[in-house]
Design a protein around this motif. Structure first.
Motif, PDB file in Angstrom:
ATOM      1  N   LYS A  23       3.082   2.924  -8.893  1.00  0.00           N
ATOM      2  CA  LYS A  23       2.731   3.753 -10.005  1.00  0.00           C
ATOM      3  C   LYS A  23       1.826   3.207 -11.412  1.00  0.00           C
ATOM      4  N   LEU A  24       1.817   1.776 -11.220  1.00  0.00           N
ATOM      5  CA  LEU A  24       1.000   1.102 -11.985  1.00  0.00           C
ATOM      6  C   LEU A  24      -0.234   0.888 -11.723  1.00  0.00           C
ATOM      7  N   GLU A  25      -0.691   1.010 -10.293  1.00  0.00           N
ATOM      8  CA  GLU A  25      -2.347   1.045  -9.818  1.00  0.00           C
ATOM      9  C   GLU A  25      -3.161   1.368 -11.422  1.00  0.00           C
ATOM     10  N   TYR A  26      -2.490   2.696 -11.302  1.00  0.00           N
ATOM     11  CA  TYR A  26      -4.046   3.512 -12.050  1.00  0.00           C
ATOM     12  C   TYR A  26      -4.364   2.279 -13.037  1.00  0.00           C
ATOM     13  N   ARG A  27      -3.459   1.610 -13.983  1.00  0.00           N
ATOM     14  CA  ARG A  27      -4.417   0.255 -14.648  1.00  0.00           C
ATOM     15  C   ARG A  27      -5.380  -0.482 -14.363  1.00  0.00           C
ATOM     16  N   GLY A  28      -5.374  -0.423 -12.272  1.00  0.00           N
ATOM     17  CA  GLY A  28      -6.035  -1.622 -12.087  1.00  0.00           C
ATOM     18  C   GLY A  28      -6.090  -2.599 -11.637  1.00  0.00           C
ATOM     19  N   TYR A  29      -6.088  -3.386 -10.529  1.00  0.00           N
ATOM     20  CA  TYR A  29      -6.311  -4.784 -10.968  1.00  0.00           C
ATOM     21  C   TYR A  29      -6.330  -4.794  -9.087  1.00  0.00           C
ATOM     22  N   TYR A  44       6.372 -13.437  -2.691  1.00  0.00           N
ATOM     23  CA  TYR A  44       5.347 -13.219  -2.067  1.00  0.00           C
ATOM     24  C   TYR A  44       4.191 -12.617  -2.699  1.00  0.00           C
ATOM     25  N   LYS A  45       2.790 -12.801  -1.921  1.00  0.00           N
ATOM     26  CA  LYS A  45       1.802 -12.271  -3.279  1.00  0.00           C
ATOM     27  C   LYS A  45       0.237 -12.561  -2.244  1.00  0.00           C
ATOM     28  N   THR A  46       0.297 -11.465  -2.975  1.00  0.00           N
ATOM     29  CA  THR A  46      -1.484 -11.524  -2.171  1.00  0.00           C
ATOM     30  C   THR A  46      -2.670 -11.253  -2.485  1.00  0.00           C
ATOM     31  N   VAL A  47      -3.791 -11.091  -1.961  1.00  0.00           N
ATOM     32  CA  VAL A  47      -5.450 -10.479  -3.386  1.00  0.00           C
ATOM     33  C   VAL A  47      -5.155  -9.091  -3.027  1.00  0.00           C
ATOM     34  N   GLY A  48      -5.661  -8.477  -3.277  1.00  0.00           N
ATOM     35  CA  GLY A  48      -5.268  -6.811  -2.601  1.00  0.00           C
ATOM     36  C   GLY A  48      -4.606  -5.749  -3.248  1.00  0.00           C
ATOM     37  N   LYS A  49      -4.229  -5.093  -2.214  1.00  0.00           N
ATOM     38  CA  LYS A  49      -3.371  -3.257  -2.950  1.00  0.00           C
ATOM     39  C   LYS A  49      -2.316  -4.243  -2.806  1.00  0.00           C
ATOM     40  N   ILE A  50      -0.792  -2.876  -3.064  1.00  0.00           N
ATOM     41  CA  ILE A  50       0.305  -3.278  -3.153  1.00  0.00           C
ATOM     42  C   ILE A  50       0.339  -3.192  -1.102  1.00  0.00           C
ATOM     43  N   ASP A  52      -1.552  -4.053   0.856  1.00  0.00           N
ATOM     44  CA  ASP A  52      -1.382  -5.908   1.415  1.00  0.00           C
ATOM     45  C   ASP A  52       0.004  -6.547   1.102  1.00  0.00           C
ATOM     46  N   LEU A  53       0.381  -5.956   0.172  1.00  0.00           N
ATOM     47  CA  LEU A  53       1.808  -7.112  -0.338  1.00  0.00           C
ATOM     48  C   LEU A  53       2.598  -6.878   0.575  1.00  0.00           C
ATOM     49  N   GLU A  54       2.868  -4.783   0.980  1.00  0.00           N
ATOM     50  CA  GLU A  54       4.097  -4.605   1.973  1.00  0.00           C
ATOM     51  C   GLU A  54       3.756  -5.093   3.107  1.00  0.00           C
ATOM     52  N   LYS A  55       2.465  -5.464   3.713  1.00  0.00           N
ATOM     53  CA  LYS A  55       2.470  -5.600   4.876  1.00  0.00           C
ATOM     54  C   LYS A  55       3.005  -7.031   5.153  1.00  0.00           C
ATOM     55  N   ILE A  56       2.856  -8.365   4.306  1.00  0.00           N
ATOM     56  CA  ILE A  56       3.815  -9.780   4.243  1.00  0.00           C
ATOM     57  C   ILE A  56       4.503  -9.757   4.344  1.00  0.00           C
ATOM     58  N   ILE A  57       5.659  -8.627   3.422  1.00  0.00           N
ATOM     59  CA  ILE A  57       7.144  -8.947   3.311  1.00  0.00           C
ATOM     60  C   ILE A  57       8.038  -8.561   4.062  1.00  0.00           C
ATOM     61  N   PRO A  58       8.907  -8.627   5.102  1.00  0.00           N
ATOM     62  CA  PRO A  58       9.564  -9.532   6.195  1.00  0.00           C
ATOM     63  C   PRO A  58      10.349  -7.945   5.741  1.00  0.00           C
ATOM     64  N   ALA A  59      10.391  -7.271   7.134  1.00  0.00           N
ATOM     65  CA  ALA A  59      12.215  -6.544   7.321  1.00  0.00           C
ATOM     66  C   ALA A  59      12.752  -6.571   6.215  1.00  0.00           C
ATOM     67  N   ASN A  60      13.379  -7.889   6.446  1.00  0.00           N
ATOM     68  CA  ASN A  60      14.605  -8.166   5.985  1.00  0.00           C
ATOM     69  C   ASN A  60      14.686  -8.464   4.701  1.00  0.00           C
ATOM     70  N   PHE A  61      13.628  -8.609   4.150  1.00  0.00           N
ATOM     71  CA  PHE A  61      13.697  -8.977   2.116  1.00  0.00           C
ATOM     72  C   PHE A  61      14.248  -8.023   1.167  1.00  0.00           C
ATOM     73  N   THR A  62      15.131  -8.060   1.443  1.00  0.00           N
ATOM     74  CA  THR A  62      16.642  -7.679   0.333  1.00  0.00           C
ATOM     75  C   THR A  62      17.056  -8.059  -0.996  1.00  0.00           C
ATOM     76  N   HIS A  69       4.486  -7.672 -10.021  1.00  0.00           N
ATOM     77  CA  HIS A  69       3.517  -7.944 -10.909  1.00  0.00           C
ATOM     78  C   HIS A  69       2.611  -7.069 -10.276  1.00  0.00           C
ATOM     79  N   THR A  70       1.022  -7.008 -11.040  1.00  0.00           N
ATOM     80  CA  THR A  70      -0.065  -6.614 -10.752  1.00  0.00           C
ATOM     81  C   THR A  70      -0.747  -6.590 -11.704  1.00  0.00           C
ATOM     82  N   ARG A  71      -1.994  -7.581 -10.784  1.00  0.00           N
ATOM     83  CA  ARG A  71      -2.586  -8.693 -11.844  1.00  0.00           C
ATOM     84  C   ARG A  71      -4.559  -7.966 -12.171  1.00  0.00           C
ATOM     85  N   TRP A  72      -4.578  -8.109 -13.105  1.00  0.00           N
ATOM     86  CA  TRP A  72      -6.281  -8.191 -13.544  1.00  0.00           C
ATOM     87  C   TRP A  72      -6.616  -9.538 -13.949  1.00  0.00           C
TER      88      TRP A  72
END
Ligand code: M6R
Length: 609
Positions: A23-29, A44-50, A52-62, A69-72
């Motif tokens: 929901k904060l993507e519109y702010r730019g990051y 977990y953190k990554t360059v790119g979009k949310i 991309d972050l979802e792709k590196i998060i394991p299924a059992n991460f709860t 955070h979204t970083r600009w």
């Protein structure tokens, strides 16, 4: 612009944080990250979009408590190691804002043995908290955050996790937005309500220097003295789309209103008012190089070119350096006469304008040293130039440049003052005068914004005309160009900006009762001359709207309408007059029913020739 989120409650924190970050993507990051606390911190953190972050998060991460955070990018490139959260052993921090004294704090922490993994100012906060708790074993996380707030200069909204206190998040703010959401199944924190509106409409806005502790059972608010305080709960009526624009109808209007903060962020950490000097290490030019500089060639397009045109007056009058201003698309195919003594300066908010990139490349082929003023860390121009001065306006979504223009002006003031001081043209007293004036701009911009209704009335009154003229002299000449550009770009009214003294050499033939003239008539050494030009157009039947200083009681005699700006140093008035002209363009376009954020035929970033 960075976005922070936090959640603690009975739901899965990972799902909530990811959906809130989206929901904060519109702010730019440019990068994103998440930390969840399950006895230990898992990040977990990554360059790119949310996505991309979802792709590196394991299924059992709860988990039930976490921050995201979204970083600009402002300090350090968009790289995974610079993405938030930042950790110091058992502490994780996300941050929105700028820690101005981070270099000093970093040096102190390095001397204590802390190792830094990123280039960010935020990592300083994590280590500072860790060292504070280590040295004050009786401190809770809340105490430590309060302590660290007194050491940090600048702006921040922070959210902190600490493994020794696993059931809550501590948050604090100064000059950076922070809001708490009160849900049925937990509590939320975010940079803006958009993040959690789908979960709750009950929100509490955090004020400067306040701290918050959110746990699964409730929220506690504290003031800077550590006393618990009561806060009012607001019910947010906006839907998610309205919330992205903070309730403004258009991004352009929101961005116009952000200027008091973006101006402050841009000069933060660069002004030593006491010594009457500017700290501009990013320029990477020694005093000797600055003293020997013979010429500056500014290269830019559109609004950035207009900023550069103000820059020409500043470099020449404050630093005594001959300055040319070149349109990038012309420069690249011309035969510029350049040599190693010329310093080229690209101005581009996006850092991606194809003509500006090509022009700066060709200037480098002549052996010139090149610098850039840009708003986007990691953009192409940052790889093409020897040094980069970043405006810190945050992402601009409206196609019409507004807050990036005034931020560019701020950097140009700082450069000109720095060069003028080093070259001995400006005394520390003269420099201090202007620097004090710069620090007053955020408050003065706010005053202009508070008076927007009269600008709206003026815009509505003339909304149906077909042609507009804008005139000004000296630094106000480029302001008139920018006023005309803004109006034609979003309202589709034909508008011309002119050097006021040039009217009689042709365009005066077009002046009639059908062509309102906006005269930028702020106090300064050309004021009387502009009054004469006003009389010239009045004599041809034009209605005149003057932009004038608050204390100017004379101007009313000569014009039909006056739009006021606070009294200020004559070289600084372009910042305030531009805000008036942005509002004039906005309300005119609004009255004409135009597509304000996405005007026809135009793109935000012009990456083609
Ligand atoms: O990204 P840049 O500053 O290089 O863009 C240059 C122009 O395309 C840009 O300033 C344009 O004129 C604005 N959209 C006008 O509001």
């Amino acid at each position: 612009m960075c976005g922070i989120v936090g959640y603690v409650g009975t739901e899965n924190a990972v799902d909530i944080i990811i959906s809130s970050l989206k929901k904060l993507e519109y702010r730019g990051y440019d990068s994103a990250g998440i930390t969840v606390l399950n006895q230990k911190l898992e990040t977990y953190k990554t360059v790119g979009k949310i996505a991309d972050l979802e792709k590196i998060i394991p299924a059992n991460f709860t988990g039930h408590i976490g921050i995201g955070h979204t970083r600009w990018a402002t300090h350090g490139k968009p790289e995974t190691r610079n993405a938030h959260p930042h950790l110091s052993s058992n502490i994780a921090v996300v941050h929105n804002g700028i820690i101005e004294n981070y270099m000093k704090l970093k040096e102190k922490l390095i001397s204590q043995g802390y190792e830094f993994l990123s280039d960010t100012d935020t990592e300083v906060i994590a280590h500072l908290l860790h060292s504070t708790i280590k040295n004050n074993t009786q401190f809770s996380l809340l105490d430590a955050v309060r302590h660290v707030m007194n050491e940090m200069e600048g702006s921040y909204a922070i959210a902190v996790l600490y493994t020794a206190e696993p059931d809550h998040i501590v948050l604090a703010r100064k000059d950076s937005p922070l809001v708490i959401g009160l849900g049925n199944n937990g509590f939320f924190a975010a940079s803006d309500v958009t993040a959690f509106l789908r979960y709750t409409k009950n929100a509490v806005y955090v004020n400067d220097k306040e701290l918050v502790l959110i746990s699964p059972t409730g929220v506690e608010f504290y003031n800077n003295d550590g006393q618990q305080i009561e806060k009012k709960v607001d019910i947010i009526e906006w839907d998610e789309e309205a919330a992205e624009k903070a309730g403004y109808e258009h991004f352009m209007l929101k961005e116009i209103h952000e200027q008091s903060a973006s101006i402050q962020d841009t000069y933060a950490g660069k002004i030593s008012e006491l010594e009457g000097r500017v700290i501009l290490d990013e320029l990477k030019m020694s005093d000797d190089q600055l003293k020997n500089l013979q010429r500056i060639t500014i290269i830019a397009c559109g609004t950035s070119w207009n900023a550069g045109c103000v820059g020409k007056y500043l470099f020449e009058s404050l630093a005594g350096i001959h300055t040319d201003i070149e349109t990038a698309s012309e420069f690249r195919y011309g035969d510029p006469v350049l040599c190693g003594q010329v310093f080229t300066l690209a101005i581009t908010q996006s850092g991606e304008t194809a003509d500006t990139l090509a022009a700066i490349r060709s200037s480098k082929a002549y052996g010139c040293k090149a610098a850039a003023i840009t708003n986007v860390v990691g953009s192409s121009i940052t790889r093409e130039t020897d040094s980069v001065l970043f405006t810190r306006a945050g992402p601009e979504i409206g196609v019409a440049a507004t807050k990036t223009f005034t931020a560019q002006l701020i950097i140009l003031y700082l450069m000109a003052i720095h060069m003028g001081t080093v070259r001995g043209r400006l005394t520390p007293e003269n420099a201090r005068d202007i620097l004090v004036g710069i620090k007053q701009l955020p408050g003065q911009v706010q005053k202009v914004l508070n008076n927007k209704n009269i600008i709206k009335e003026c815009a509505e009154h003339y909304a149906k005309v077909q042609d507009y003229f804008f005139i000004g002299r000296h630094v106000n000449y480029p302001v008139s160009l920018e006023g005309a550009l803004k109006l034609k770009e979003i309202s589709y009214i034909h508008a011309e900006g002119y050097a006021a003294g040039e009217l009689k050499h042709g365009p005066l033939a077009l002046i009639s009762s059908e062509t309102p003239v906006v005269a930028i008539a702020t106090k300064g050494h050309t004021y009387e001359k502009v009054l004469s030009n006003i009389k010239e157009v009045k004599a041809r039947g034009a209605e005149v709207i003057a932009i004038a200083n608050q204390s100017d009681t004379e101007i009313n005699k000569y014009v039909d309408m006056v739009l006021r700006i606070p009294d200020c140093h004559e070289l600084l008035s372009p910042v305030l007059s531009s805000v008036v002209l942005q509002l004039l363009a906005y309300y005119t376009a609004y009255a004409r029913g135009c597509s304000i954020d996405k005007p026809r035929n135009l793109a935000k970033s012009v990456t083609v020739e």
